[in-house]
Design a protein around this motif. Structure first.
Motif, PDB file in Angstrom:
ATOM      1  N   VAL A 239       0.869  -1.179   0.000  1.00 12.04           N
ATOM      2  CA  VAL A 239       0.000   0.000   0.000  1.00 12.04           C
ATOM      3  C   VAL A 239       0.902   1.225   0.000  1.00 12.04           C
ATOM      4  O   VAL A 239       1.745   1.391   0.884  1.00 12.04           O
ATOM      5  N   SER A 240       0.728   2.093  -1.007  1.00 11.32           N
ATOM      6  CA  SER A 240       1.580   3.282  -1.136  1.00 11.32           C
ATOM      7  C   SER A 240       0.743   4.465  -1.594  1.00 11.32           C
ATOM      8  O   SER A 240       0.383   4.570  -2.771  1.00 11.32           O
ATOM      9  N   GLY A 241       0.430   5.346  -0.649  1.00 11.04           N
ATOM     10  CA  GLY A 241      -0.321   6.533  -1.007  1.00 11.04           C
ATOM     11  C   GLY A 241      -1.457   6.817  -0.064  1.00 11.04           C
ATOM     12  O   GLY A 241      -1.374   6.545   1.132  1.00 11.04           O
ATOM     13  N   TYR A 242      -2.543   7.342  -0.624  1.00 13.84           N
ATOM     14  CA  TYR A 242      -3.677   7.784   0.175  1.00 13.84           C
ATOM     15  C   TYR A 242      -4.443   6.588   0.728  1.00 13.84           C
ATOM     16  O   TYR A 242      -4.458   5.500   0.144  1.00 13.84           O
ATOM     17  N   ILE A 243      -5.125   6.820   1.836  1.00 12.54           N
ATOM     18  CA  ILE A 243      -5.972   5.797   2.434  1.00 12.54           C
ATOM     19  C   ILE A 243      -7.188   6.498   3.035  1.00 12.54           C
ATOM     20  O   ILE A 243      -7.058   7.508   3.733  1.00 12.54           O
ATOM     21  N   THR A 244      -8.377   5.981   2.720  1.00 17.83           N
ATOM     22  CA  THR A 244      -9.629   6.639   3.084  1.00 17.83           C
ATOM     23  C   THR A 244     -10.591   5.634   3.692  1.00 17.83           C
ATOM     24  O   THR A 244     -10.737   4.514   3.175  1.00 17.83           O
ATOM     25  N   ALA A 245     -11.246   6.022   4.766  1.00 17.56           N
ATOM     26  CA  ALA A 245     -12.323   5.221   5.351  1.00 17.56           C
ATOM     27  C   ALA A 245     -13.644   5.727   4.791  1.00 17.56           C
ATOM     28  O   ALA A 245     -13.910   6.928   4.801  1.00 17.56           O
ATOM     29  N   ASP A 246     -14.442   4.811   4.291  1.00 15.88           N
ATOM     30  CA  ASP A 246     -15.745   5.155   3.704  1.00 15.88           C
ATOM     31  C   ASP A 246     -16.781   4.235   4.345  1.00 15.88           C
ATOM     32  O   ASP A 246     -16.965   3.091   3.918  1.00 15.88           O
ATOM     33  N   LEU A 247     -17.462   4.745   5.366  1.00 22.42           N
ATOM     34  CA  LEU A 247     -18.333   3.920   6.196  1.00 22.42           C
ATOM     35  C   LEU A 247     -19.790   4.327   6.075  1.00 22.42           C
ATOM     36  O   LEU A 247     -20.102   5.504   5.866  1.00 22.42           O
ATOM     37  N   PHE A 248     -20.669   3.350   6.236  1.00 18.91           N
ATOM     38  CA  PHE A 248     -22.101   3.598   6.395  1.00 18.91           C
ATOM     39  C   PHE A 248     -22.452   3.245   7.834  1.00 18.91           C
ATOM     40  O   PHE A 248     -22.235   2.103   8.268  1.00 18.91           O
ATOM     41  N   VAL A 249     -22.957   4.223   8.551  1.00 15.33           N
ATOM     42  CA  VAL A 249     -23.114   4.080   9.996  1.00 15.33           C
ATOM     43  C   VAL A 249     -24.484   4.587  10.432  1.00 15.33           C
ATOM     44  O   VAL A 249     -25.176   5.305   9.694  1.00 15.33           O
ATOM     45  N   SER A 250     -24.841   4.246  11.654  1.00 14.43           N
ATOM     46  CA  SER A 250     -25.960   4.912  12.328  1.00 14.43           C
ATOM     47  C   SER A 250     -25.656   4.923  13.818  1.00 14.43           C
ATOM     48  O   SER A 250     -24.839   4.139  14.306  1.00 14.43           O
ATOM     49  N   THR A 251     -26.322   5.827  14.521  1.00 14.25           N
ATOM     50  CA  THR A 251     -26.161   5.934  15.958  1.00 14.25           C
ATOM     51  C   THR A 251     -27.507   6.261  16.589  1.00 14.25           C
ATOM     52  O   THR A 251     -28.362   6.891  15.947  1.00 14.25           O
ATOM     53  N   THR A 252     -27.691   5.825  17.798  1.00 10.62           N
ATOM     54  CA  THR A 252     -28.913   6.168  18.520  1.00 10.62           C
ATOM     55  C   THR A 252     -28.850   7.572  19.098  1.00 10.62           C
ATOM     56  O   THR A 252     -29.844   8.074  19.610  1.00 10.62           O
ATOM     57  N   GLY A 253     -27.671   8.203  19.007  1.00 10.13           N
ATOM     58  CA  GLY A 253     -27.506   9.572  19.484  1.00 10.13           C
ATOM     59  C   GLY A 253     -27.496  10.562  18.341  1.00 10.13           C
ATOM     60  O   GLY A 253     -27.923  10.265  17.225  1.00 10.13           O
ATOM     61  N   THR A 254     -26.970  11.762  18.617  1.00  9.61           N
ATOM     62  CA  THR A 254     -26.900  12.812  17.595  1.00  9.61           C
ATOM     63  C   THR A 254     -25.458  13.188  17.249  1.00  9.61           C
ATOM     64  O   THR A 254     -25.239  14.060  16.414  1.00  9.61           O
ATOM     65  N   ASP A 255     -24.494  12.554  17.887  1.00 11.29           N
ATOM     66  CA  ASP A 255     -23.094  12.731  17.523  1.00 11.29           C
ATOM     67  C   ASP A 255     -22.346  11.470  17.924  1.00 11.29           C
ATOM     68  O   ASP A 255     -22.782  10.711  18.813  1.00 11.29           O
ATOM     69  N   ALA A 256     -21.219  11.224  17.276  1.00 13.56           N
ATOM     70  CA  ALA A 256     -20.388  10.064  17.599  1.00 13.56           C
ATOM     71  C   ALA A 256     -19.032  10.253  16.963  1.00 13.56           C
ATOM     72  O   ALA A 256     -18.903  10.891  15.914  1.00 13.56           O
ATOM     73  N   ASP A 257     -18.014   9.709  17.594  1.00 15.72           N
ATOM     74  CA  ASP A 257     -16.680   9.672  17.004  1.00 15.72           C
ATOM     75  C   ASP A 257     -16.498   8.337  16.287  1.00 15.72           C
ATOM     76  O   ASP A 257     -17.053   7.310  16.694  1.00 15.72           O
ATOM     77  N   PHE A 258     -15.668   8.362  15.232  1.00 18.00           N
ATOM     78  CA  PHE A 258     -15.344   7.134  14.515  1.00 18.00           C
ATOM     79  C   PHE A 258     -13.832   7.041  14.364  1.00 18.00           C
ATOM     80  O   PHE A 258     -13.200   7.927  13.781  1.00 18.00           O
ATOM     81  N   VAL A 259     -13.283   5.978  14.922  1.00 16.83           N
ATOM     82  CA  VAL A 259     -11.854   5.696  14.833  1.00 16.83           C
ATOM     83  C   VAL A 259     -11.677   4.477  13.939  1.00 16.83           C
ATOM     84  O   VAL A 259     -12.314   3.440  14.158  1.00 16.83           O
ATOM     85  N   VAL A 260     -10.836   4.607  12.921  1.00 12.39           N
ATOM     86  CA  VAL A 260     -10.530   3.494  12.023  1.00 12.39           C
ATOM     87  C   VAL A 260      -9.038   3.198  12.118  1.00 12.39           C
ATOM     88  O   VAL A 260      -8.210   4.104  11.972  1.00 12.39           O
ATOM     89  N   LYS A 261      -8.726   1.930  12.357  1.00 13.55           N
ATOM     90  CA  LYS A 261      -7.334   1.504  12.477  1.00 13.55           C
ATOM     91  C   LYS A 261      -7.039   0.403  11.458  1.00 13.55           C
ATOM     92  O   LYS A 261      -7.787  -0.569  11.360  1.00 13.55           O
ATOM     93  N   VAL A 262      -5.952   0.574  10.712  1.00 10.58           N
ATOM     94  CA  VAL A 262      -5.480  -0.437   9.770  1.00 10.58           C
ATOM     95  C   VAL A 262      -4.288  -1.130  10.409  1.00 10.58           C
ATOM     96  O   VAL A 262      -3.330  -0.478  10.844  1.00 10.58           O
ATOM     97  N   ILE A 263      -4.337  -2.453  10.455  1.00  7.27           N
ATOM     98  CA  ILE A 263      -3.435  -3.233  11.299  1.00  7.27           C
ATOM     99  C   ILE A 263      -2.808  -4.371  10.505  1.00  7.27           C
ATOM    100  O   ILE A 263      -3.460  -4.991   9.649  1.00  7.27           O
ATOM    101  N   ASP A 264      -1.544  -4.641  10.788  1.00  6.64           N
ATOM    102  CA  ASP A 264      -0.811  -5.767  10.203  1.00  6.64           C
ATOM    103  C   ASP A 264      -0.763  -6.877  11.253  1.00  6.64           C
ATOM    104  O   ASP A 264      -0.147  -6.707  12.316  1.00  6.64           O
ATOM    105  N   VAL A 265      -1.418  -8.002  10.970  1.00  9.81           N
ATOM    106  CA  VAL A 265      -1.433  -9.130  11.911  1.00  9.81           C
ATOM    107  C   VAL A 265      -0.270 -10.052  11.577  1.00  9.81           C
ATOM    108  O   VAL A 265      -0.201 -10.626  10.481  1.00  9.81           O
TER     109      VAL A 265
END
Length: 341
Positions: A198-224
């Protein structure tokens, strides 16, 4: 923000950054991009190494965290820097670097490209899928989702550490402690039959919902790492979930950083945000993992998960909320990356 001022650049520029710069990885990458975009004829070179903030100036930078880079990367950079100044200030030969000199983690190799990201890098999608799989093909099923309860009173820590100072090794730390939590979603690929760069840009593109009116989203890419992996001291670290790149978005800023907007409770909403660039090879025999969570404490302050000015929040404003991540043909949550063959 220095970027608007980076115009009419006349001298040669060497932009230097570290992949593990916990203070400002964004700055080096975006300074280079701004100069290139706004100064067509500028002599601008980028060097990105496996350093923390200023690590390139150390006498020795051969290791970081559990990693051994196989060479003194700061010393090799300092020779590049010396050649750069000799060439542009004293008209001496010896500086023949291309536009971008990049240390690729995973393989621990210096790579040179005409520009960054590499011109021949291709966009690729990694899809979240049922059964907590990370797939290279788009889901075909009509339904699919996972959920967790985000509790501001029990935020996910950024790493397992003690002490008041932030530990910059979180940028390569084992994430197993997080994957064991009920408020962290885990998606994992099959064992790789071939290495993947992987060389270059990386983007998270998520479809989400929450029972509240705000939320944080943390995305982590990991090498196992595989079962027989060793750290730089020879200790077995098989199965380690080593962080490669991570980023957080406060959900109310998903459309604009100047005009925040609330979520409609329980409504599926697309949330897209960029992680910092990456240059990493997932070696054959490893696996790729993506973790998603809604807190990253104390790197990010706690979100009450209520659309409001957080500095004005009192303890009663902080509420548990249920977060859902969707992955189906209609709502294909994915990680978009640039890959090299």
């Amino acid at each position: 923000d220095i970027r608007p001022g980076l115009v009419n650049i006349k001298p040669a520029v060497l932009v230097v950054g570290g992949w593990y710069d916990a203070e400002d990885l964004f700055g080096a990458l975006q300074t280079y991009q701004a100069i290139k975009k706004q100064n067509a004829d500028a002599a601008c070179n980028l060097v990105m190494g496996p350093w923390t903030h200023g690590g390139w100036s150390r006498q020795d930078w051969s290791r970081f965290g559990t990693q051994n880079f196989g060479e003194n990367t700061s010393q090799s950079f300092q020779q590049k820097e010396f050649n750069f100044f000799n060439y542009y200030l004293k008209d001496k030969d010896g500086y023949a670097a291309k536009g971008a000199t990049i240390f690729e983690t995973g393989t621990n190799q210096w790579k040179e490209y005409d520009t960054w990201p590499p011109a021949d890098a291709k966009m690729e999608d990694w899809f979240l899928d049922n059964n907590h799989l990370l797939s290279f093909t788009k889901p075909k099923h009509s339904t699919g989702s996972d959920e967790y309860v985000a509790d501001p009173a029990s935020p996910v820590p950024y790493m397992l550490t003690k002490g008041g100072d932030r530990n910059n090794e979180y940028m390569v730390a084992d994430q197993t402690f997080a994957s064991d939590r009920k408020d962290v979603l885990v998606y994992e690929s099959a064992v790789l039959n071939n290495s993947l760069t992987v060389s270059g840009y990386i983007t998270a593109d998520l479809f989400v919902s929450t029972t509240g009116t705000d939320a944080d989203f943390v995305v982590k890419v990991i090498d196992v790492l595989p079962a027989d992996a060793k750290d730089n001291s020879g200790k077995n670290i098989g199965g380690m979930q080593r962080l490669v790149r991570a980023e957080i978005l406060r959900g109310k800023f998903r459309n604009s950083f100047t005009n925040p907007s609330p979520f409609t409770p329980n409504k599926v909403t697309q949330v897209t945000f960029n992680l910092n660039d990456v240059a990493h090879t997932f070696i054959k025999g490893h696996k790729i993992m993506v973790q998603i969570q809604s807190s990253w404490f104390p790197l990010a302050d706690r979100n009450p998960q209520k659309f409001m000015s957080i500095p004005l929040a009192n303890e009663a404003d902080f509420k548990k909320e249920r977060i859902t991540i969707y992955h189906s043909a209609r709502y294909p949550s994915k990680i978009k990356v640039m890959t090299l063959k």
